[in-house]
Design an enzyme around this catalytic site. Structure first.
Site, PDB file in Angstrom:
ATOM      1  N   TYR A  68       3.563   6.758  -3.683  1.00 47.27           N
ATOM      2  CA  TYR A  68       5.008   6.968  -3.757  1.00 47.27           C
ATOM      3  C   TYR A  68       5.674   6.811  -2.393  1.00 47.27           C
ATOM      4  O   TYR A  68       6.892   6.721  -2.302  1.00 47.27           O
ATOM      5  CB  TYR A  68       5.319   8.360  -4.314  1.00 47.27           C
ATOM      6  N   GLN A  69       4.870   6.809  -1.331  1.00 47.78           N
ATOM      7  CA  GLN A  69       5.325   6.572   0.036  1.00 47.78           C
ATOM      8  C   GLN A  69       6.400   7.562   0.494  1.00 47.78           C
ATOM      9  O   GLN A  69       7.300   7.223   1.260  1.00 47.78           O
ATOM     10  CB  GLN A  69       5.822   5.130   0.198  1.00 47.78           C
TER      11      GLN A  69
END
Length: 281
Positions: free
Chosen positions: A52-53
C-alpha cells in the site's frame, strides 16, 4: 446480533469491523488525521500492507497515538502482509519485472514461506498468521502442511461475489474469513476498474431503506451476519462512524436470502487493470 469481535484459532480476538488503508495515499497529515479520527470513533483493527506504500505514514500516526495516550498498542489488531517483493518500508516496487512478467521468486514455495511465518509466532514477533486470496485448494494444502493453522483467509467477498463454497470451507476448518473489498470497491473501483458496485443495486437500496440504514451499512451488516470480518476502506472522516454503525440491527433470514440471490460471481478488485496481467489465468 453479530459479534463485535471473532475469536481466531490462535486464541486472539479480531474486531469484526476494521479500517483498510489501501489507497489511503493522501499527504501524511491527512493520513494522521484519519487514523486518529478512526481511533476516536472506536476502530481497533487496521489492515495494512507494504504494497500500500503508506506504512511509514500509518506507523507514525499510530506511534503518536500511543505516545499521547489516545490508545494502547495492546488494544489494537494490526494486520500486515508478506509482500511479493520489498525494498524497504513504503518502497515496495511493481509486481512486474523489466520483462513485463510477474516477478516472484520461483525457488521458494508457499509451504516454506508458511513455516517461516510459524517461526515468527514461536519467536513472539506475531500473534496470529493467515493467508490471503487463497482458493479452496491452496487453503487445503496449507492446512495439510501447517503446524500452526492459518487463523484467517482474507479474500474479496461482497453481495456480487459471495464465494459461499470458499467461505464455508474456511469456516468449517476453523479459519476466519476477512472480507476485503466488502463493498465491492464502491466508487473507487468503479473509477479505477470500470466495475459495477453492489451499492447501486435496487435490492440493496430497497432493503437499506427498510432497515433505516445506508446501502453501505446494510452490506457490511450482511457480511457480519455471514460470520466474516469486514475491512471497508475510506479516506473520508464522515464515513468512519457510518461504517461502524452496523451492530444495532439484524437482517432477517428472508432478506439475507434476497441478498444471497444477487450473487454474480463478479470480482471487482482486478489486478489485471493495474499490473497489466491476468493474475487468475
Amino acid at each position: 446480533m453479530a459479534a463485535t469481535a471473532l475469536t481466531l484459532s490462535s486464541g486472539h480476538q479480531m474486531p469484526a469491523v476494521g479500517l483498510g488503508v489501501w489507497r489511503m495515499d493522501s499527504p501524511a497529515p491527512a493520513i494522521r488525521g484519519l487514523i486518529h479520527s478512526a481511533l476516536r470513533a472506536g476502530y481497533r483493527h487496521f489492515d495494512c500492507a507494504a504494497y500500500y506504500q503508506n506504512e511509514a505514514e500509518v506507523g507514525d500516526a499510530l506511534a503518536e497515538a500511543f505516545q499521547t495516550g489516545l490508545v494502547k498498542r495492546a488494544d489494537l489488531f494490526i494486520t500486515n502482509k508478506n509482500s511479493y517483493r520489498s525494498s524497504g518500508v513504503g518502497t515496495t516496487p511493481s509486481a512486474l519485472g523489466d520483462d513485463g512478467v510477474l516477478d516472484i521468486d520461483a525457488s521458494i514455495s508457499l509451504e516454506t514461506t508458511w513455516h517461516v511465518m510459524e517461526d515468527l509466532v514461536s519467536m513472539g514477533l506475531v500473534r496470529s498468521i493467515g493467508i490471503s486470496n487463497y482458493d479452496i485448494f491452496l487453503t487445503r494444502d496449507c492446512l495439510a502442511y501447517a503446524k500452526i493453522k492459518p487463523a484467517v483467509n482474507q479474500i474479496e467477498t461482497h453481495p456480487y461475489f459471495q464465494r459461499d463454497s470458499l467461505v464455508k470451507f474456511c469456516q468449517k476448518h476453523g479459519i476466519c474469513v476477512t472480507a476485503h473489498t466488502p463493498l465491492s470497491g464502491s466508487t473507487a473501483n468503479t473509477e479505477r476498474f470500470g466495475s459495477v458496485s453492489c451499492l447501486d443495486d435496487p435490492v440493496i437500496k430497497s432493503l437499506a431503506g427498510k432497515y433505516g440504514k445506508t446501502p453501505v451499512q446494510l452490506v457490511l451488516r450482511w457480511g457480519l451476519q455471514r460470520n466474516t470480518v469486514v475491512i471497508p476502506k475510506t479516506s473520508k472522516v464522515e464515513r468512519l462512524d457510518e461504517n461502524l454503525a452496523v451492530f444495532d440491527f439484524d437482517i432477517s433470514g428472508e432478506d439475507m436470502d434476497k441478498i444471497k440471490a444477487l450473487d454474480r460471481n463478479y470480482r471487482t478488485n482486478n489486478p489485471a487493470k493495474f499490473w497489466g496481467i491476468d493474475l487468475y489465468a
